[in-house]
Design a protein around this motif. Sequence first.
Motif, PDB file in Angstrom:
ATOM      1  N   PHE A 165       0.831  -1.197   0.000  1.00  0.00           N
ATOM      2  CA  PHE A 165       0.000   0.000   0.000  1.00  0.00           C
ATOM      3  C   PHE A 165       0.871   1.255   0.000  1.00  0.00           C
ATOM      4  O   PHE A 165       0.544   2.261  -0.611  1.00  0.00           O
ATOM      5  CB  PHE A 165      -0.909  -0.004   1.229  1.00  0.00           C
ATOM      6  N   ARG A 166       1.999   1.173   0.697  1.00  0.00           N
ATOM      7  CA  ARG A 166       2.991   2.263   0.717  1.00  0.00           C
ATOM      8  C   ARG A 166       4.380   1.647   0.682  1.00  0.00           C
ATOM      9  O   ARG A 166       4.619   0.597   1.280  1.00  0.00           O
ATOM     10  CB  ARG A 166       2.810   3.166   1.946  1.00  0.00           C
ATOM     11  N   TRP A 167       5.289   2.289  -0.024  1.00  0.00           N
ATOM     12  CA  TRP A 167       6.654   1.772  -0.108  1.00  0.00           C
ATOM     13  C   TRP A 167       7.619   2.919  -0.325  1.00  0.00           C
ATOM     14  O   TRP A 167       7.255   4.009  -0.775  1.00  0.00           O
ATOM     15  CB  TRP A 167       6.770   0.716  -1.207  1.00  0.00           C
ATOM     16  N   TYR A 168       8.896   2.657  -0.010  1.00  0.00           N
ATOM     17  CA  TYR A 168       9.959   3.655  -0.076  1.00  0.00           C
ATOM     18  C   TYR A 168      10.777   3.445  -1.351  1.00  0.00           C
ATOM     19  O   TYR A 168      11.144   2.321  -1.688  1.00  0.00           O
ATOM     20  CB  TYR A 168      10.860   3.514   1.150  1.00  0.00           C
ATOM     21  N   GLU A 169      11.024   4.541  -2.078  1.00  0.00           N
ATOM     22  CA  GLU A 169      11.820   4.481  -3.300  1.00  0.00           C
ATOM     23  C   GLU A 169      13.148   5.190  -3.054  1.00  0.00           C
ATOM     24  O   GLU A 169      13.199   6.417  -2.893  1.00  0.00           O
ATOM     25  CB  GLU A 169      11.056   5.111  -4.469  1.00  0.00           C
ATOM     26  N   LYS A 170      14.212   4.404  -3.023  1.00  0.00           N
ATOM     27  CA  LYS A 170      15.522   4.925  -2.615  1.00  0.00           C
ATOM     28  C   LYS A 170      16.066   5.989  -3.549  1.00  0.00           C
ATOM     29  O   LYS A 170      16.725   6.944  -3.117  1.00  0.00           O
ATOM     30  CB  LYS A 170      16.536   3.779  -2.531  1.00  0.00           C
ATOM     31  N   GLU A 171      15.818   5.839  -4.857  1.00  0.00           N
ATOM     32  CA  GLU A 171      16.442   6.750  -5.812  1.00  0.00           C
ATOM     33  C   GLU A 171      15.944   8.183  -5.661  1.00  0.00           C
ATOM     34  O   GLU A 171      16.626   9.133  -6.056  1.00  0.00           O
ATOM     35  CB  GLU A 171      16.233   6.269  -7.252  1.00  0.00           C
ATOM     36  N   THR A 172      14.759   8.350  -5.089  1.00  0.00           N
ATOM     37  CA  THR A 172      14.221   9.704  -4.899  1.00  0.00           C
ATOM     38  C   THR A 172      14.013  10.057  -3.438  1.00  0.00           C
ATOM     39  O   THR A 172      13.829  11.231  -3.110  1.00  0.00           O
ATOM     40  CB  THR A 172      12.867   9.834  -5.612  1.00  0.00           C
ATOM     41  N   GLY A 173      14.023   9.056  -2.557  1.00  0.00           N
ATOM     42  CA  GLY A 173      13.725   9.303  -1.147  1.00  0.00           C
ATOM     43  C   GLY A 173      12.258   9.508  -0.883  1.00  0.00           C
ATOM     44  O   GLY A 173      11.875   9.971   0.204  1.00  0.00           O
ATOM     45  N   SER A 222      13.452  -0.684   4.748  1.00  0.00           N
ATOM     46  CA  SER A 222      14.421  -0.177   3.778  1.00  0.00           C
ATOM     47  C   SER A 222      15.525   0.571   4.507  1.00  0.00           C
ATOM     48  O   SER A 222      15.283   1.227   5.532  1.00  0.00           O
ATOM     49  CB  SER A 222      13.740   0.752   2.766  1.00  0.00           C
ATOM     50  N   PHE A 223      16.735   0.488   3.964  1.00  0.00           N
ATOM     51  CA  PHE A 223      17.889   1.158   4.543  1.00  0.00           C
ATOM     52  C   PHE A 223      18.359   2.220   3.552  1.00  0.00           C
ATOM     53  O   PHE A 223      19.041   1.910   2.564  1.00  0.00           O
ATOM     54  CB  PHE A 223      19.000   0.148   4.837  1.00  0.00           C
ATOM     55  N   PRO A 224      17.992   3.488   3.784  1.00  0.00           N
ATOM     56  CA  PRO A 224      18.275   4.557   2.817  1.00  0.00           C
ATOM     57  C   PRO A 224      19.754   4.745   2.519  1.00  0.00           C
ATOM     58  O   PRO A 224      20.117   5.208   1.429  1.00  0.00           O
ATOM     59  CB  PRO A 224      17.687   5.803   3.497  1.00  0.00           C
ATOM     60  N   ASP A 225      20.616   4.405   3.465  1.00  0.00           N
ATOM     61  CA  ASP A 225      22.046   4.641   3.256  1.00  0.00           C
ATOM     62  C   ASP A 225      22.739   3.497   2.524  1.00  0.00           C
ATOM     63  O   ASP A 225      23.952   3.546   2.311  1.00  0.00           O
ATOM     64  CB  ASP A 225      22.739   4.899   4.591  1.00  0.00           C
ATOM     65  N   ILE A 226      21.993   2.469   2.118  1.00  0.00           N
ATOM     66  CA  ILE A 226      22.551   1.376   1.325  1.00  0.00           C
ATOM     67  C   ILE A 226      22.020   1.509  -0.095  1.00  0.00           C
ATOM     68  O   ILE A 226      20.806   1.425  -0.326  1.00  0.00           O
ATOM     69  CB  ILE A 226      22.180   0.003   1.904  1.00  0.00           C
TER      70      ILE A 226
END
Length: 705
Positions: free
Chosen positions: A235-243, A518-522
């Motif tokens: 339903f919601r997810w994190y996209e690392k390339e844009t934050g 999700s780990f934003p720094d990886i």
Amino acid sequence: MGDGRWRTAGSALMRVIVVWAVSTLTMLALAGILPDFQLQSDDGDSITKTAFTAAWGAGAFGLLSALVWPVLVRALLIVPALVLGMLVFFLNGSLLLIALRLIPDGRGAADPQMAVVVAAVMSAVASATSTALAVRDDNAYRRRLSRLADRRRRRSGRDDGADGGPPGTVFIQLDGVGHDVLAQAAADGLMPTVAHWLADGAGHRLTPWRTDWSSQTGASQLGILHGSNYDIPAFRWYEKETGDVMVSSRPASALEMQRRAVVRTHDGGLLTLDGAGRGNLFSGGADQLALVLSMAARRGKGRRSRAGYFAYFADPANAVRTALSFVAEVGREIGQSTRARIRKETPRIKRGGLYPFIRAFATVVERDVVVAAVMGDMFAGRTAVYADLVAYDEVAHHSGPRSRDAEKVLARLDRSLALIVKVAEHTPRTYRIVLLSDHGQSPGETFAGVYGLTLKDLVRAGSGLPVPRRAQRTRSGSEARDAVRIALHRPVDGDLQENLANPSGPVVLASGNLGLISFPDIAGRASLEQLDRRHPALLSTLANHPGIGFLLVRSERHGSVVLGRGGVLVPVAELRDGDGPLAPFGAGAAAAVRRTDTFPHVADVMVNSMYDPETGTVHAFEEQIGSHGGLGGEQARPFLLWPRGMTDPLDAAAAEGEERPAELVGAETVHRVLRRWLNEVSGPQVPVGQTDRADGAGAGAGARG
């Protein structure tokens, strides 16, 4: 021809006179009952004079309601929808006060508070009388609807052959209603309309279908309407390339999800051929839209999400009736939640704050507006209509999918279906009514309620990060809740987006009983080996927790793997239904996990809660005792109910040259079925390259949430 027109005009004039007379009598009765409402001078008047005063006031009020009210409502579309609803009584009372001032010699008078009451009663009585007279004269009613459809077709320049042509199709989505819940409600008499459809020889058939791993409206409805829900992991997810955090119920995110689906399929959607979308997350390529969330992110004529309210609230009687029902529903929720708290029913979550108003919006306002829009589409002879009713889903989240509260909502939804069926008897073309759902719901105590900490707390503890002493609530997300925030011009998950501007530690998101870490720094998708080096205790802490069923994570050595308790590690390529960590989750679990593993935006760690096959329970990572979003139980078993005579769904689902499947699996398969049904009577739907009605096609990447 001339005689027919004279008869029609005479009949219409007679109805106006009758409504006027009834309104006059109503005003006289109210003047005799209510203390601060009068139709006489201070010295008193004869009965004849008083009746004349009432007739004058009733006529003036009727004219103002017909001429001024629609203008007021259209002007007030700039205010939030719920504020408009609250203004209904004030506006209607103001019109009555103006009408009383128009009475000669100043014989009409009312206190402002009393004017609100009088106006509400008179609007309701006039609407009921007018409707009863129109429906009573079936022939006149049919002729009027036919002329209305003809005028609309001439204005739009289209000729869809509505009169005597191929049948239209209305798809009604009962959000969150599982197959077994619907069947039981029909058997118990809660849904007599559905029960009649399912009776032997009555003409409808019912079948379950299986959702993807992400068993929620964003993934299911996107797949159903646009033919692709690829890369929708939750339903919601994190996209690392844009934050960015994509949220299915956020307008900008919904528009971007729709755009991606159109690009992938090269097709505008299920509704590109003379279609209408009502109350949905996505447009389906429809030309006629009302309360469609993805369009709330766009500007311009016909794109404002609140414009869908105008057609309904332009009738003051509708506005008053819905406002009264709204207040009653708020009271009903307060009473039900109080009773549950006194009886100490379990499982139970907090239902205070704004929730009674959110529930009333979903079960009253959204239902009334969407049902009215569907009936208008049928009167206009549209080819395909898809509408989403979210009432049950919202109540089941907080009261439980098989609770008395939810059962009562099902009964009221059945009455709405009965109304649509009745309207279909008078429409200028025949309509096939298809009922379906996007997912079901699985019951169970929340993860935090059972274990005293949220998934985020558990992740932080396993990562060696500080954990609050008291478990923080994971805010419940739903389409209805976010629709209310949009109606109030409030951001959806705005607080979450602000926290992610400078994330400290892993990003943990919840979608029912599905968690995403999700780990934003990886950079890219983190591996098992990377996580073990950074946080040696994290994955074992999660995999061995009794509230967690399994994890999905990428391994540098084995490829993607599923982790279970006791150190079990199974490569995704070797997953088998009924075996290993997926054993409790039944048929289709392995294929669903394998498919999600291919998504570009699959989380670093996907977490599915435990599932008890004996009780059918899961543990939601949100504040929900009825949840959906992952694998486990009835949440992954929605339904499809269709009229006999249409191609069997299993035959319709088979792609050209393929064998007939054993069951319907995935929202994209349901899309193929619905499209086949439309093609059989209306010809091939218009591809995106040949129409500008595929609304998501031109939206750029800047629309992302």
